[in-house]
Design a protein around this motif. Structure first.
Motif, PDB file in Angstrom:
ATOM      1  N   PHE A 168      -2.838  14.306  -3.563  1.00 37.65           N
ATOM      2  CA  PHE A 168      -3.155  15.729  -3.650  1.00 37.65           C
ATOM      3  C   PHE A 168      -3.143  16.215  -5.099  1.00 37.65           C
ATOM      4  O   PHE A 168      -3.969  17.040  -5.493  1.00 37.65           O
ATOM      5  CB  PHE A 168      -2.200  16.559  -2.795  1.00 37.65           C
ATOM      6  N   VAL A 169      -2.219  15.699  -5.911  1.00 34.34           N
ATOM      7  CA  VAL A 169      -2.196  16.044  -7.326  1.00 34.34           C
ATOM      8  C   VAL A 169      -3.486  15.564  -7.996  1.00 34.34           C
ATOM      9  O   VAL A 169      -4.082  16.271  -8.817  1.00 34.34           O
ATOM     10  CB  VAL A 169      -0.947  15.441  -8.008  1.00 34.34           C
ATOM     11  N   ASN A 170      -3.941  14.370  -7.635  1.00 35.87           N
ATOM     12  CA  ASN A 170      -5.174  13.827  -8.190  1.00 35.87           C
ATOM     13  C   ASN A 170      -6.366  14.712  -7.846  1.00 35.87           C
ATOM     14  O   ASN A 170      -7.214  14.989  -8.698  1.00 35.87           O
ATOM     15  CB  ASN A 170      -5.386  12.410  -7.665  1.00 35.87           C
ATOM     16  N   VAL A 171      -6.440  15.186  -6.606  1.00 36.98           N
ATOM     17  CA  VAL A 171      -7.536  16.075  -6.205  1.00 36.98           C
ATOM     18  C   VAL A 171      -7.449  17.398  -6.971  1.00 36.98           C
ATOM     19  O   VAL A 171      -8.475  17.954  -7.373  1.00 36.98           O
ATOM     20  CB  VAL A 171      -7.527  16.294  -4.676  1.00 36.98           C
ATOM     21  N   ALA A 172      -6.242  17.884  -7.198  1.00 38.60           N
ATOM     22  CA  ALA A 172      -6.083  19.126  -7.962  1.00 38.60           C
ATOM     23  C   ALA A 172      -6.581  18.939  -9.396  1.00 38.60           C
ATOM     24  O   ALA A 172      -7.294  19.797  -9.931  1.00 38.60           O
ATOM     25  CB  ALA A 172      -4.620  19.559  -7.963  1.00 38.60           C
TER      26      ALA A 172
ATOM     27  N   PRO B  64       8.375   1.144   1.570  1.00 42.26           N
ATOM     28  CA  PRO B  64       9.302   2.117   2.154  1.00 42.26           C
ATOM     29  C   PRO B  64       8.600   3.464   2.377  1.00 42.26           C
ATOM     30  O   PRO B  64       7.579   3.764   1.747  1.00 42.26           O
ATOM     31  CB  PRO B  64      10.397   2.263   1.097  1.00 42.26           C
ATOM     32  N   SER B  65       9.140   4.253   3.251  1.00 40.07           N
ATOM     33  CA  SER B  65       8.537   5.544   3.597  1.00 40.07           C
ATOM     34  C   SER B  65       8.401   6.460   2.382  1.00 40.07           C
ATOM     35  O   SER B  65       7.415   7.184   2.252  1.00 40.07           O
ATOM     36  CB  SER B  65       9.355   6.251   4.673  1.00 40.07           C
TER      37      SER B  65
ATOM     38  N   ALA C 237       5.265   9.494  -1.569  1.00 49.24           N
ATOM     39  CA  ALA C 237       4.943   9.747  -2.976  1.00 49.24           C
ATOM     40  C   ALA C 237       3.449   9.521  -3.229  1.00 49.24           C
ATOM     41  O   ALA C 237       2.816  10.273  -3.978  1.00 49.24           O
ATOM     42  CB  ALA C 237       5.782   8.852  -3.882  1.00 49.24           C
ATOM     43  N   GLY C 238       2.872   8.511  -2.607  1.00 50.51           N
ATOM     44  CA  GLY C 238       1.441   8.253  -2.747  1.00 50.51           C
ATOM     45  C   GLY C 238       0.606   9.393  -2.192  1.00 50.51           C
ATOM     46  O   GLY C 238      -0.422   9.771  -2.772  1.00 50.51           O
ATOM     47  N   ALA C 239       1.041   9.954  -1.061  1.00 52.86           N
ATOM     48  CA  ALA C 239       0.316  11.085  -0.471  1.00 52.86           C
ATOM     49  C   ALA C 239       0.391  12.311  -1.384  1.00 52.86           C
ATOM     50  O   ALA C 239      -0.617  13.004  -1.597  1.00 52.86           O
ATOM     51  CB  ALA C 239       0.885  11.409   0.904  1.00 52.86           C
ATOM     52  N   VAL C 240       1.554  12.579  -1.938  1.00 44.12           N
ATOM     53  CA  VAL C 240       1.712  13.718  -2.846  1.00 44.12           C
ATOM     54  C   VAL C 240       0.849  13.519  -4.093  1.00 44.12           C
ATOM     55  O   VAL C 240       0.140  14.440  -4.537  1.00 44.12           O
ATOM     56  CB  VAL C 240       3.194  13.910  -3.226  1.00 44.12           C
TER      57      VAL C 240
END
Length: 82
Positions: A29-33, A17-18, A23-26
């Motif tokens: 970014f949290v992982n990169v932070a 689902p979208s 949620a994966g995209a968010v």
């Protein structure tokens, strides 16, 4: 879907689902932070080295898309609804 020699109309076993994609995209970014915040704990150059190794996959995608697939996406990807 990747192989032109596979079944012509292979049914996708599950479509995310979208909200799962968002949620994966968010979380990416949290992982990169988190990676940026913890970069100096393992030594100088850790963040740079991690990003270089993460970027090594880009040539694989370019090769698969432009060399193997000749820059075209499969026709079944063009439809937007089920």
């Amino acid at each position: 879907m990747d192989s032109p020699h596979g079944p012509a109309h292979q049914v996708r076993p599950w479509r995310a689902p979208s909200w799962v994609i968002a949620a994966g995209a968010v979380l990416a970014f949290v992982n990169v932070a988190f990676m940026g915040m913890g970069a100096d704990t393992s030594g100088i150059g850790t963040l740079r080295t991690g990003l270089i190794f993460a970027a090594l996959i880009v040539p694989v995608f370019v090769y698969r898309h432009y060399i193997q697939d000749k820059g075209r996406f499969p026709p079944q990807w063009k439809r937007t609804s089920r």
